[in-house]
Design an enzyme around this catalytic site. Structure first.
Site, PDB file in Angstrom:
ATOM      1  N   GLY B 518      24.245 -25.236 -20.969  1.00  0.00           N
ATOM      2  CA  GLY B 518      25.621 -25.500 -20.532  1.00  0.00           C
ATOM      3  C   GLY B 518      25.812 -26.954 -20.125  1.00  0.00           C
ATOM      4  O   GLY B 518      26.818 -27.297 -19.488  1.00  0.00           O
ATOM      5  N   GLY B 759      18.932 -31.850 -10.505  1.00  0.00           N
ATOM      6  CA  GLY B 759      18.533 -30.946 -11.584  1.00  0.00           C
ATOM      7  C   GLY B 759      18.270 -29.530 -11.069  1.00  0.00           C
ATOM      8  O   GLY B 759      17.974 -29.327  -9.899  1.00  0.00           O
ATOM      9  N   GLU B 762      14.518 -26.127 -14.214  1.00  0.00           N
ATOM     10  CA  GLU B 762      13.129 -25.659 -14.299  1.00  0.00           C
ATOM     11  C   GLU B 762      12.593 -25.049 -13.013  1.00  0.00           C
ATOM     12  O   GLU B 762      11.786 -24.135 -13.042  1.00  0.00           O
ATOM     13  CB  GLU B 762      12.216 -26.829 -14.699  1.00  0.00           C
TER      14      GLU B 762
END
Ligand SMILES: Cc1cc2nc3c(=O)[nH]c(=O)nc-3n(C[C@H](O)[C@H](O)[C@H](O)COP(=O)(O)OP(=O)(O)OC[C@H]3O[C@@H](n4cnc5c(N)ncnc54)[C@H](O)[C@@H]3O)c2cc1C
Lengths: 327, 810
Positions: B518, B759, B762
């Site tokens: 996305g 971020g 992960e």
């Protein structure tokens, strides 16, 4: 598929185009099967994968060990598993699509889908072992495709239905143009190239009967069984086992029906169940694979034999005694 | 010795030079009652423009669900051929002779190539050691030997089967011990001892700090290959025009891939153009370290026609670049009251037959987690070892999950030894904002402690731990990840162009791309917020190395942070130019103007009482349609404020670090060893949550992959390869086994991030395997040291414990 150069001509199914034949009646199907290179097509799940992967056997099957894959030769395979050049589709034949109840038997057509078996309410009540086994196969999408005949005829020791059917004492009706005969589940590899399974016949249990199917998924996600076990019992009013049977799959030569004849008459309790579990583990030879080592599977065969038999006994005990209250 | 580390002595090195760990109340942190926080995790009082923090629908949703999206295998070019690759069945062999004549004679075949038809150049991201097709040697089962292009895929496959190869089978090294053994066969002649890469350091004097520790825990943990299992396999379509090739690839990193592909093809970079197709799952596996695109390009050149080459599922398992397995020996030292002192790590990583990203993976695995705690000293020795097994590389987490698997469990052992509940031990040592690790990781925003507290609350840690249920266990773990990582030279930047169009829309031109997370949607949100436009009026391009800005692509959880900043700057500049144009057109000072809802707003002109509203498109058009007219375009660039770590991995690898705390409750069936993960709480600090459903999706997906790594994903191996390289054996976790999830985000804001974001792609995977193992140990007293955690391992563990007890009784 991946082309690993084996230094040999490809041992796989020929990727030559095949002919798909759709007969309108069972008789027509039997006629078509007399042709050289003709093979039965049920739901087509096994055929498609075999063709895609050019394996001799159903590549998804967990029963065939890699060694067995490697040494498989056309000549040693039963005729119905040789490379086919035409496929005779029987999955939609009306004669094979019914579940019929007579006084003593229930007869399930070979074209009935596993999803239909799983959902059949009368079967759920009479033979839960069969509906549970059908419901344990793969996912709903696969179960809507796979036929009972295809699942059984594949002759794969890890398949679920054969284990349940072997424990239940099922009989296969096998047809060719010229003959009708019956086979036991364990004799399915005797199918001739021009034969097909028409139906699977089961006795309707009477009295205090119970059955249960156990499939151990060692990783928790749907897949072929680590071990699969089916158990069937019938109790007398005193709680002794009158009928007792147990079959184990995912083992060499499976499904293996465990010899329990001498245990008939014993009280269906912990001692008996432990003995059944011990015998099941002692008389089967599982193979190691991604789901567990042979040694672990032997332990699991004992554990799941115990669970299946316990489940079957509990169900039998839940059915009313024939002679009213006796305690 | 006592806990006073510094008594009578200056600290030799403060583990964290920022804030020393506050000698907090070791008394249990009272779990704060759940505060109802908006899911955006916005710090109270901070106001952000509307598309930021809202559940904006993905800009590619409709084309994906309607099947219009063009994935690698959907590309169709006129006269296109299909490729197939012939691969080695041997883990190690000399290629004596290849006979392609039968394949060439098959009707429909247009090209058959072997190593002799390549530029014979070795390539690789860090250590060039891979030929496009074997030259003389094959080094793993699946190594590429020859390839065919034909009119259809089936013909190509049959032709590949008709190639005959004579091999001289050589001894192979099929494991770390074999590879490191004295006199082991060499996988590559130029790597003595089979060591592809190694480094070591001692920061802070580990021995001295161990000597001053009260409690030392130690163990060895081994992780395993894990495959990305993307729904779409790696694929490429190549077309030449004179001596220039265009590759339509589902790669995560088009620009980096182009560079490497050009090298492999023996061409200058300008001769290769890479266009990103839709990517059906990346997870690190589509980072361009494998040969598929290179072979595709060579086939197309040979055939003189476009060629498409798609990995089959089996090829994806045999010859993609799965997670790097690692064997970690970890030693941790603590004071008796729970302050961590030192860590010693001996790490051996399985590179497989060729070096892709594993060299960088090893670096991350060695140092990254040290940014979590205030270690006083850290020593490490790390080696990357060649084996004759499928090469390894980037996978979501990039070394972190393998290191966390070991280090997280060592922390769990320590908590038990110290008699301190895990959340308390973690809180006692957790890094805070302003901390600087021994490797110079400089921590900006950091809500690790908040994450730990919230995760403990969400799982009901203290209540449930005080009322234990038989065969159930708990564990908690934490992790840190980067937002971009300087690893491909001294640049981890991004640039973007924002062009305003004559109909009042914006086009964001960026080469970063979309791998399914996305990212294009969040970049559109950032541009829309900065420009005052609706998200629906913003388009984000796909990467094309000829047309878009240069970008490193989707790796290291960098796109939101690095590209987000570049897009924000580009949008700001475009907006500035728009207002300058409007100012000229309206004769009003730019300072009086602003853009909102697609309109340029100005207060009423002198003597008027109606405020001015001019559609953006009108301004743009007027700026263009005049003599010497100009477009309204903004350029923005951003380089991660980080340092390029040196050879021994010293340097602040990222400008922002994201954090997570996760806790799990598991149940074990003692009769079988089977594990059920009942509940899992994950609390993530990723700064501002730009788009809650997208962020939650990243966290949930990462947890699922973590559970796969922990419990279900494995093969049966023989002769150096999986016996059944398909999904029948390799089981991804399904909804059947997903635990009840509690996903939360910390109240956090990263000052250097776009609208405060960091971020999130992960991090949530990293601690999962470790906490599942620790929870199993808590449940039944069996600690698994080698992934995956199978029912069988637990079963035998329980049995041997029972046998031992029985033995004692006898
Ligand atoms: C993803 C996946 C998961 C699976 N998981 C399971 C599982 O958990 N448990 C399980 O038991 N199975 C499982 N299967 C296997 C599946 O049950 C078998 O492949 C089955 O044999 C397919 O049946 P079909 O009707 O589609 O047969 P087909 O593919 O049509 O035929 C299979 C074989 O049977 C023969 N045949 C078919 N019908 C007849 C007949 N009436 N008389 C004689 N011969 C016949 C065919 O010639 C062929 O040799 C799975 C398969 C897949 C793809």
């Amino acid at each position: 598929m991946t082309i690993l150069d084996r230094g040999l001509p490809s041992p796989g199914v020929s990727p030559d185009p095949m002919v798909l034949l759709t007969p309108r009646s069972l008789d027509e199907a039997l006629h078509l099967l007399t042709a050289e290179g003709a093979a039965v097509l049920g739901g087509g799940v096994g055929h498609t994968l075999r063709r895609h992967d050019r394996h001799r056997r159903d590549p998804t099957s967990s029963g065939s060990s890699p060694e067995r894959d490697a040494i498989s030769q056309t000549s040693s395979d039963p005729p119905h598993k040789r490379d086919a050049t035409s496929l005779v589709s029987v999955g939609s034949l009306p004669e094979l699509r019914t579940i019929l109840w007579s006084g003593e038997h229930v007869t399930i057509g070979a074209g009935v889908r596993l999803g239909e078996i799983e959902a059949d309410e009368r079967l759920v009540r009479t033979w839960p072992i069969v509906t549970e086994a059908a419901g344990s196969v793969a996912t709903g999408r696969i179960r809507r495709l796979v036929t009972l005949g295809g699942n059984v005829a594949a002759g794969d020791d890890s398949h679920d239905l054969p284990v349940a059917l072997a424990a239940a004492g099922a009989v296969l009706t096998v047809r060719s143009v010229s003959s009708t005969r019956t086979l036991r589940i364990g004799e399915v590899n005797d199918l001739g190239g021009d034969e097909l399974i028409q139906d699977v016949r089961l006795p309707i249990p009477s009295g205090r009967a119970g059955s249960a199917y156990e499939k151990f998924l060692s990783r928790g996600v749907w897949e072929y069984a680590c071990v699969n076990v089916g158990a069937v019992v019938r109790l007398d009013d005193a709680g002794a086992a009158r009928r007792l049977s147990l079959a184990v799959g995912s083992v060499t030569g499976g499904p293996v029906v465990i010899d329990l004849a001498d245990l008939r008459g014993s009280v269906a309790g912990g001692v008996l169940i432990d003995e059944v579990a011990r015998r099941a583990a002692a008389s089967t030879r599982p193979y190691g694979d991604v789901k567990g080592s042979a040694e672990y599977k032997t332990r699991m065969i004992a554990e799941f034999s115990r669970r299946a038999m316990t489940g079957a006994v509990r169900r039998a005990e839940e059915t009313p005694r024939s002679g009213g209250e006796s305690t | 010795m006592t806990a006073d580390l510094n008594r009578g002595k200056e600290p030799m090195t403060a583990g964290f030079r920022g804030k020393a760990p506050t000698p907090v109340d070791v008394t249990r942190e009272v779990p704060t009652p759940t505060r109802e926080l908006p899911v955006t995790g916005l710090p109270s009082g901070r106001v952000l423009p509307p598309p930021i923090g809202s559940a904006v629908e993905r800009i590619d949703a409709a084309e994906k669900v309607s099947g219009e999206a063009v994935y690698a295998g959907d590309v169709r070019l006129p006269r296109m051929l299909h490729g197939a690759v012939l691969r080695s069945p041997h883990a190690s062999a000399r290629v004596v002779r290849i006979d392609t004549s039968r394949a060439e004679r098959l009707p429909g075949v247009h090209a058959v190539i072997t190593g002799a038809d390549t530029a014979r150049i070795r390539w690789g991201a860090f250590r060039p050691d891979l030929y496009p097709l074997a030259i003389g040697r094959v080094r793993y089962v699946g190594d590429e030997v020859a390839a065919v292009a034909a009119t259809d895929a089936e013909t190509a496959r049959r032709a590949a089967e008709l190639i005959s190869v004579e091999y001289e089978v050589l001894p192979a090294v099929l494991g770390l011990d074999e590879a490191l053994a004295e006199g082991a066969p060499l996988v590559h002649d130029d790597a003595p001892g089979n060591v592809a890469h190694e480094f070591a350091f001692d920061r802070g004097g580990a021995d001295e700090w161990f000597a001053r520790s009260d409690v030392i825990v130690e163990g060895v943990w081994q992780s395993a290959r894990q495959w990305h299992g993307s729904i779409e396999t790696i694929g490429c379509t190549a077309e030449w025009s004179r001596d220039r090739v265009t590759l339509w690839v589902n790669t995560q990193t088009p620009f980096l891939a182009r560079q490497r592909y050009a090298t492999a093809l023996g061409l200058p970079t300008r001769s290769v153009r890479v266009i990103q197709t839709e990517v059906g799952g990346g997870f690190g596996g589509k980072s361009g370290d494998d040969n598929t695109s290179v072979i595709c390009a060579i086939l197309a050149r040979r055939a003189g026609r476009p060629v498409q080459l798609l990995n089959t599922r089996e090829e994806e398992f045999l010859a993609s670049r799965p997670r790097t397995p690692m064997r970690c020996r970890v030693r941790l030292g603590f004071t008796s009251d729970g302050l961590v002192t030192a860590k010693d790590l001996d790490l051996i990583a399985d590179n497989g037959a060729y070096t892709g990203k594993s060299q960088a993976v090893l670096g991350a695995a060695t140092v990254r987690h040290d940014a979590l705690f205030a270690y006083r000293a850290v020593r490490a020795r790390s080696r990357l070892v060649y084996t004759n097994l499928v090469p390894t590389g980037a996978f979501r987490g990039f070394g972190n999950p393998s290191a966390d698997w070991a280090v997280g469990q060592a922390w769990d052992l320590a908590a038990a030894r110290l008699g301190i509940e895990m959340p308390d031990l973690l809180l006692l040592n957790a890094v805070e904002e302003g901390g600087v690790s021994l490797h110079n990781h400089r921590i900006g925003s950091c809500e690790l402690k908040q994450c730990i507290r919230k995760a403990a609350t969400a799982i009901g840690w203290y209540e449930k731990r005080s009322n234990p249920t038989p065969h159930r266990g708990f564990a908690m773990g934490v992790s840190v990840h980067v937002s971009g990582r300087r690893s491909f030279g001294d640049y981890d930047g991004s640039s973007a162009i924002v062009r305003l169009t004559e109909d009042g829309r914006a086009v964001v031109i960026t080469g970063e791309g979309e791998i399914g997370t996305g990212a294009r949607t969040t970049l559109a949100q950032i541009a829309a917020a900065e420009l005052g436009l609706a998200v629906a009026d913003v388009t984000v391009t796909r990467p094309d190395t000829d047309l878009t800005t240069h970008a490193l692509g989707a790796l290291a959880s960098r796109v939101t942070y690095v590209a987000g900043n570049a897009v924000k700057r580009a949008a700001a500049q475009a907006c500035e130019r728009l207002l300058a144009a409007a100012s000229r057109q309206l004769g009003r000072p730019a300072s009086e103007l602003r853009v909102e809802d697609g309109l340029v707003h100005a207060p009423p002109a002198l003597g008027e009482d109606v405020p001015v509203r001019l559609p953006v498109g009108v301004v743009v058009r007027a700026e263009l349609y005049r003599p010497n007219g100009e477009p309204v375009v903004g350029l923005g660039s951003f380089d991660n404020p980080s340092e390029f770590p040196d050879g021994v991995r010293y340097g602040n690898e990222s400008g922002a670090y994201n954090f997570a705390a996760e806790a799990a409750e598991v149940e074990v069936d003692p009769a079988t060893g089977a594990v059920t993960v009942l509940e899992l709480a994950a609390v993530v600090d990723c700064g501002t949550v730009l788009n809650p459903p997208l962020a939650e999706g990243q966290v949930e997906g990462a947890i699922a992959q973590g559970i796969g790594m922990a419990l279900t994903e494995r093969f049966d191996w023989a002769g150096g390869a999986p016996t059944r390289p398909n999904f029948v054996d390799y089981k991804l976790p399904t909804s059947q086994i997903m635990p009840r999830l509690h996903v939360e985000f910390a109240d956090s804001y990263e000052p250097t991030g776009p609208f405060g974001a960091k971020g999130v792609g992960e991090i949530a995977l990293d601690p999962v395997a470790s906490i599942v193992a620790s929870a199993v140990a808590d449940a039944v007293g069996v600690r698994v040291h080698e992934l995956p955690i199978t029912a069988e391992k637990i079963f035998w563990g329980i049995r041997s414990a029972t046998d031992r007890r029985d033995g004692d009784r006898r």
